[in-house]
Design an enzyme around this catalytic site. Structure first.
Site, PDB file in Angstrom:
ATOM      1  N   SER A 195       0.829  -1.200   0.000  1.00  0.00           N
ATOM      2  CA  SER A 195       0.000   0.000   0.000  1.00  0.00           C
ATOM      3  C   SER A 195       0.864   1.250   0.000  1.00  0.00           C
ATOM      4  CB  SER A 195      -0.904   0.022   1.235  1.00  0.00           C
ATOM      5  OG  SER A 195      -0.117   0.238   2.397  1.00  0.00           O
ATOM      6  N   LYS A 196       0.220   2.374  -0.298  1.00  0.00           N
ATOM      7  CA  LYS A 196       0.947   3.656  -0.338  1.00  0.00           C
ATOM      8  C   LYS A 196       1.550   4.000   1.021  1.00  0.00           C
ATOM      9  CE  LYS A 196      -1.680   5.597  -4.173  1.00  0.00           C
ATOM     10  NZ  LYS A 196      -2.665   6.572  -4.630  1.00  0.00           N
ATOM     11  N   ARG A 197       0.942   3.492   2.091  1.00  0.00           N
ATOM     12  CA  ARG A 197       1.406   3.822   3.443  1.00  0.00           C
ATOM     13  C   ARG A 197       2.799   3.270   3.741  1.00  0.00           C
ATOM     14  NH1 ARG A 197      -3.796   2.506   4.196  1.00  0.00           N
ATOM     15  NH2 ARG A 197      -3.307   0.408   4.928  1.00  0.00           N
TER      16      ARG A 197
END
Length: 485
Positions: A255-257
């Site tokens: 994920s982008k996180r």
């Protein structure tokens, strides 16, 4: 002669290019180029709400930096344009084909409002699902025409059967069958007149002559709907190549996180573009001989999509760093210096030979930001513990180190030539006279001039860069530290 391979990369301009999207582009490019085919760029901007200003530029820039040059696209018309879906929508392409399906009974107008659609939500096995009940399929032709004439908002839905099964073939996953009861009547044309992603894909892929469709395996479940559209039109179904999921080290979807999910994230973190492409190529594919380092040209020659894995591919950040380090080692010295120079200048402000320092770190770093911590001692001698002078393997301790530093100080004061070779010669002569091992002398000198346990070079190389005055000052400081210990 067999049909020419044509693949496409069809990103949505919604921000930075995710690693998964880069892999899709790379695999599509490699499949085409391996067979001498064409790689097409198409911009899928049908979801106007998610459109991000400047994202199209990011797509072009990323493809250029990674070397994935397209043969056709918005800027290179190959005769099947436009290559931007919003421009195709303005020409009425999608509505024309949707109406064709309506005439065939394979699609229908739906006038249901949000409240009615919301009332169709059901909870199955703890999950909320919303399946359309074909309510508007049963409207008479007169009712449909009256609604359209009155300007009533509508969508056009695919008319999927509710009985039997639909089977499709994927080149990686084989034959997959789905119960038609699970197929929702998906929307083809939205109320704003734009096509849905799924419908536009099918129409555009056919009209552009795409032979192989590369995408993530999250689209496996919607493939039967795609196939039913192809069959409804009487079009040939392309080869499907579904790529495995990419996960992080904890086996969660990347994920982008996580901070390294996009190409630009990785470049900003100090990775080389070629290393990123090489690494991404191996996220789900491996050659028969288990080679790991490839140029793009070598990948074109080796890539066989039939060797794609079904298992999720783990984004191993440690392995990417190792691979990046291998690219640094193989890099031309001048090219490396040009890229490392900003990082060196950020860490060092003194009058130092940055070319020599770059040569020291080139084979020792994995990413560019490693440079700062590795070279900061050139700028200023850090505070260090005299315990560092004790080294079991070198057979040194505080007492032996003090003796060595006191004995070499006058030799180094008398030395005029502070080149690495000349300094090394002086110290080796001293080693021979003393009848000890090199490390017995070099360890305390390196400790004194660097104040660090780990350095990118040996004592004499460091002294060459520091120069005579600074080297002697640091050795005197070392003597003082050891005397006061």
């Amino acid at each position: 002669m067999s049909q020419k391979i044509r693949t496409r990369y069809a990103p949505s301009p919604t921000g930075r290019m995710h690693v998964g999207n880069l892999r899709t582009a790379l695999y599509a490019y490699l499949i085409a180029k391996h067979e001498g085919g064409d790689f097409i760029l198409r911009i899928e901007d049908t979801d106007q709400e998610r459109y991000v200003e400047g994202a199209v530029d990011i797509i072009y820039r990323t493809l250029e930096k990674t070397g994935l040059f397209h043969d056709e696209g918005p800027d290179k018309d190959g005769g099947v344009g436009p290559y931007v879906q919003s421009e195709r929508q303005k020409r009425g392409i999608y509505l024309k084909y949707a109406k064709e399906l309506v005439d065939k009974g394979e699609a229908y107008y739906c006038f249901c409002d949000k409240d009615r659609l919301a009332s169709l939500t059901r909870t199955v096995a703890g999950k909320e699902i919303n399946i359309y009940d074909k309510h508007c399929l049963h409207l008479s032709k007169e009712e449909v025409e009256a609604n359209l004439a009155a300007g009533k908002p509508y969508v056009i839905r695919q008319n999927n059967p509710t009985e039997g099964t639909t089977t499709f073939h994927d080149d990686i996953y084989g034959d997959i069958s789905v119960d038609n009861a699970e197929l929702d009547d998906m929307i083809l044309i939205k109320s704003d007149g734009y096509p849905t992603y799924n419908f536009a894909n099918v129409v555009d892929d056919h009209l552009m002559g795409i032979t192989h469709v590369v995408r993530g395996n999250e689209y496996l479940s919607s493939s039967p709907k795609y196939n039913r559209l192809y069959e409804a039109f009487g079009w040939e179904v392309p080869e499907y190549v579904h790529c495995p999921l990419i996960t992080d080290e904890n086996h969660q979807k990347l994920s982008k996180r996580c901070g390294h999910s996009s190409y630009e994230d990785l470049i900003e973190q100090g990775f080389l573009s070629d290393a990123v492409v090489n690494f991404v190529a191996l996220l789900g594919w491996s050659p028969e001989d288990n080679t790991e380092i490839f140029t793009l040209e070598e990948l074109i020659g080796k890539f066989d999509y039939h060797h794609l894995s079904k298992s999720p591919a783990v984004f191993d950040y440690t392995k990417l760093k190792w691979m990046n380090g291998e690219y640094f080692k193989a890099m031309d010295a001048e090219q490396f210096y040009e890229m490392a120079e900003p990082y060196l200048k950020e860490a060092l402000s003194g009058d130092l030979d940055l070319h020599k320092i770059a040569a020291m770190v080139k084979t020792r770093i994995e990413i560019f930001p490693d440079i700062r911590e590795m070279v900061d001692f050139f700028e200023k001698l850090p505070e260090y513990d005299v315990e560092m002078y004790t080294h079991k393997k070198m057979k040194t301790n505080a007492e032996t180190s003090l003796e060595v530093l006191q004995e070499v100080l006058p030799l180094l004061e008398a030395q005029t030539d502070y080149s690495n070779d000349a300094l090394y010669q002086t110290l080796v002569s001293y080693v021979e006279q003393k009848g000890c091992k090199n490390g017995y002398v070099m360890w305390p000198i390196r400790t004194a001039v660097s104040g660090k346990q780990m350095t990118p070079a040996g004592a004499t190389e460091i002294m060459e860069v520091l120069g005579k005055e600074e080297s002697l000052n640091r050795i005197r400081k070392g003597i003082g530290k050891l005397q006061n210990a």
